[in-house]
Design a protein around this motif. Structure first.
Motif, PDB file in Angstrom:
ATOM      1  N   LYS A  34       0.869  -1.169   0.000  1.00 45.49           N
ATOM      2  CA  LYS A  34       0.000   0.000   0.000  1.00 45.49           C
ATOM      3  C   LYS A  34       0.908   1.222   0.000  1.00 45.49           C
ATOM      4  O   LYS A  34       2.007   1.177   0.519  1.00 45.49           O
ATOM      5  N   ARG A  37       1.261   6.854   3.423  1.00 43.61           N
ATOM      6  CA  ARG A  37       0.501   8.097   3.442  1.00 43.61           C
ATOM      7  C   ARG A  37       0.915   8.965   4.612  1.00 43.61           C
ATOM      8  O   ARG A  37       1.124   8.482   5.718  1.00 43.61           O
ATOM      9  N   TYR A  84     -11.507  11.651   0.818  1.00 46.58           N
ATOM     10  CA  TYR A  84     -11.344  11.310  -0.594  1.00 46.58           C
ATOM     11  C   TYR A  84     -11.498  12.573  -1.411  1.00 46.58           C
ATOM     12  O   TYR A  84     -12.608  13.030  -1.679  1.00 46.58           O
ATOM     13  N   LEU A 188      -8.856   3.425  -4.598  1.00 45.66           N
ATOM     14  CA  LEU A 188      -9.795   2.345  -4.289  1.00 45.66           C
ATOM     15  C   LEU A 188     -10.859   2.250  -5.365  1.00 45.66           C
ATOM     16  O   LEU A 188     -11.336   3.262  -5.866  1.00 45.66           O
ATOM     17  N   ARG A 222      -6.775  -0.534  -5.416  1.00 42.64           N
ATOM     18  CA  ARG A 222      -7.161  -1.643  -4.546  1.00 42.64           C
ATOM     19  C   ARG A 222      -8.661  -1.828  -4.716  1.00 42.64           C
ATOM     20  O   ARG A 222      -9.414  -0.862  -4.759  1.00 42.64           O
TER      21      ARG A 222
ATOM     22  N   ARG B 183     -16.441   2.240   6.754  1.00 50.27           N
ATOM     23  CA  ARG B 183     -15.330   3.166   6.944  1.00 50.27           C
ATOM     24  C   ARG B 183     -14.083   2.400   7.370  1.00 50.27           C
ATOM     25  O   ARG B 183     -12.977   2.674   6.904  1.00 50.27           O
ATOM     26  N   GLY B 184     -14.254   1.420   8.247  1.00 58.23           N
ATOM     27  CA  GLY B 184     -13.119   0.617   8.696  1.00 58.23           C
ATOM     28  C   GLY B 184     -12.426  -0.059   7.533  1.00 58.23           C
ATOM     29  O   GLY B 184     -11.195  -0.074   7.426  1.00 58.23           O
ATOM     30  N   ILE B 185     -13.240  -0.621   6.642  1.00 54.65           N
ATOM     31  CA  ILE B 185     -12.672  -1.324   5.499  1.00 54.65           C
ATOM     32  C   ILE B 185     -11.944  -0.372   4.569  1.00 54.65           C
ATOM     33  O   ILE B 185     -10.826  -0.641   4.112  1.00 54.65           O
ATOM     34  N   LEU B 186     -12.542   0.773   4.288  1.00 53.03           N
ATOM     35  CA  LEU B 186     -11.891   1.738   3.405  1.00 53.03           C
ATOM     36  C   LEU B 186     -10.582   2.229   4.026  1.00 53.03           C
ATOM     37  O   LEU B 186      -9.566   2.349   3.345  1.00 53.03           O
ATOM     38  N   ASP B 187     -10.613   2.517   5.327  1.00 55.56           N
ATOM     39  CA  ASP B 187      -9.392   2.980   5.991  1.00 55.56           C
ATOM     40  C   ASP B 187      -8.273   1.950   5.879  1.00 55.56           C
ATOM     41  O   ASP B 187      -7.121   2.296   5.614  1.00 55.56           O
ATOM     42  N   GLU B 188      -8.638   0.692   6.103  1.00 60.74           N
ATOM     43  CA  GLU B 188      -7.619  -0.359   6.037  1.00 60.74           C
ATOM     44  C   GLU B 188      -7.014  -0.440   4.652  1.00 60.74           C
ATOM     45  O   GLU B 188      -5.809  -0.565   4.495  1.00 60.74           O
ATOM     46  N   GLU B 189      -7.862  -0.357   3.625  1.00 63.25           N
ATOM     47  CA  GLU B 189      -7.341  -0.494   2.283  1.00 63.25           C
ATOM     48  C   GLU B 189      -6.530   0.721   1.859  1.00 63.25           C
ATOM     49  O   GLU B 189      -5.593   0.621   1.079  1.00 63.25           O
ATOM     50  N   MET B 190      -6.894   1.889   2.348  1.00 60.64           N
ATOM     51  CA  MET B 190      -6.141   3.089   1.977  1.00 60.64           C
ATOM     52  C   MET B 190      -4.789   3.109   2.677  1.00 60.64           C
ATOM     53  O   MET B 190      -3.858   3.753   2.210  1.00 60.64           O
TER      54      MET B 190
END
Lengths: 271, 194
Positions: A34, A37, A84, A188, A222, B183-190
């Motif tokens: 990843k 950031r 975002y 994403l 991702r 939100r948890g999932i998006l945060d993890e992937e980002m």
């Protein structure tokens, strides 16, 4: 002589196939790198979310899910829409209803986003509500279209998807980041099942396979797939095609998590 | 003036559902509506449902119910859901009868209106029935059957008292996690570190 050439060609083919399989394995593991950031809402590191919408229920579920997240009363659950800075919405050609829903949703979401505050004073580095765009693709498959003719229509869709994914790109610097302040490939890709989404995900995999413009090096695109809330006992066709391809695969019923294979996760109902 | 009570029927925006339109306009169902003091029936009959609707209304003749219908509503069905929800004194809470599409179901659940869900068996693999059954089991909706909509109406009256909240509080999964839900999932992937 001919035999020699034949042997060489076969060996070459075998080598290429092995190499391709190896490369796909590398691309498709969720533990791929990843990007690093430096804080959220950093104006030097714009973030790009791509959302795929489809007809009727797909759009309704996707926007209901996002709406629930941005308006959640619980701080741990609340999604800050400003995280975002750039949003791309992909809809099918002619789907005006979805377009309207997106505009409505964006107005709501931007209203819920919080500013960075130091005390009560807005920080100078706070970025605004960011931008969003709505792009269209030709349908990969019409409702009731035979699955046998779908591959043809999917090719046109694939090219359109590739164009959308390549719309914003930058060069790599420091080995892992894009140029400062420039919007890049989507970070994403969020989808929930229409055929368009399947084609788009495959397009992104192809781009990463060849590391086009460094998208694989920078850890872009991702993929997050949320299976429809309407699928209780079995996965949809898109789900079956994508369950080993996407980085995160979520289902919304616990019985489905037990049944299905691949990297299926159940994290509660999301819509 | 007596208070109104609205029953709103929707077949969805994507496919037609003639059986439901006919079912809610059948004399037996209209009688059931009257017995539960409904005053209005609004039917969203969908793409190419107008003929079915008009014929059924004519066959129904006069009942004590005010019947109206429309094909589609581009702006969304929110206002009809609100009519069914009622606003207290002048308008009692009614019911929504819907095809088993996730969008329509979510809308009604969000507004906390009792909802009768009728799967459209003509769709691919009869996939709507799974959702209807699963939600009825958890008592979020009433699983309505075309052969006996009057009974579904009764069940809906009982559901009204036990109306459950939507969305459900996260069921203990990852309760200790810093970030939950989508939100948890998006945060993890980002890869956000904070």
């Amino acid at each position: 002589m001919a035999f020699l050439i034949l042997t060489l060609l076969t060996t070459l083919l075998a080598l290429l196939t092995t190499a391709a399989i190896y490369r796909f394995n590398v691309i498709l593991t969720p533990t791929r790198n990843k990007p690093l950031r430096h804080g959220r809402r950093n104006p030097n590191e714009p973030t790009h979310l791509l959302v795929v919408l489809g007809s009727g229920g797909h759009t309704a579920e996707m926007l209901a899910m996002l709406k629930r997240s941005v308006t959640a009363p619980n701080a741990a659950e609340k999604l800050n829409w400003k995280d975002y800075s750039h949003r791309t919405y992909v809809i099918n050609e002619g789907d005006d209803i979805s377009k309207e829903r997106v505009v409505e949703f964006e107005e709501l979401a931007v209203g819920t986003a919080e500013d960075l505050m130091a005390g009560k004073v807005k920080k100078a580095t706070d970025i605004g509500p960011g931008k969003y765009e709505i792009v269209t693709v030709p349908r990969a498959r019409e409702i009731h279209q035979s699955l046998y003719t779908s591959p043809m229509s999917s090719i046109a869709c694939l090219q359109a998807c590739r164009d959308i994914l390549m719309k914003h790109t930058t060069d790599t610097r420091d080995g892992h980041a894009g140029e400062a302040g420039k919007v890049d490939f989507p970070d994403l890709i969020l989808c929930n099942g229409p055929a368009t989404a399947t084609v788009l995900v495959f397009a992104s995999v192809l781009l990463r396979f060849f590391d086009v413009r460094g998208c694989s090096t920078r850890g872009k695109m991702r993929t997050i797939y949320v299976e429809s809330w309407a699928r209780v006992k079995s996965l949809s066709l898109s789900g079956k095609l994508l369950c080993r391809v996407v980085d995160r695969f979520l289902v919304q019923w616990p019985q489905l998590a037990k049944e299905a294979v691949g990297r299926v996760e159940y994290r509660g109902v999301l819509v | 003036m007596a208070s109104t009570k609205t029953c709103f029927v929707t077949v969805g925006a994507t496919a037609s559902f003639h059986d439901l339109v006919k079912g809610v306009l059948s004399p037996s169902f209209l009688k059931a509506l009257q017995s539960h003091s409904y005053t209005d029936l609004i039917v969203q009959y969908g793409v190419d449902g107008k003929q079915t609707f008009d014929l059924a209304v004519k066959a129904a003749g006069s009942s004590g119910i005010q019947i109206s219908g429309f094909e589609l509503e581009k702006a969304g069905l929110g206002k009809y859901m609100r009519l069914a929800k009622g606003s207290g004194k002048e308008a009692q809470e009614g019911v929504v009868i819907s095809h088993a599409g996730s969008g329509s179901i979510l809308d009604a659940l969000r507004q906390q209106i009792p909802i009768i869900v009728v799967p459209n068996a003509t769709l691919l693999d009869n996939h709507q029935v799974e959702l209807a059954e699963a939600l009825a089991e958890q008592e979020y909706v009433v699983h309505g059957r075309l052969e006996n909509l009057a009974k579904a109406l009764e069940d809906a009256e009982r559901l009204r008292e036990r109306q459950k909240e939507w969305p459900p509080a996260n069921s203990g999964v990852h309760r200790q996690a810093k970030a939950v839900g989508l939100r948890g999932i998006l945060d993890e992937e980002m890869g956000f570190l904070d």
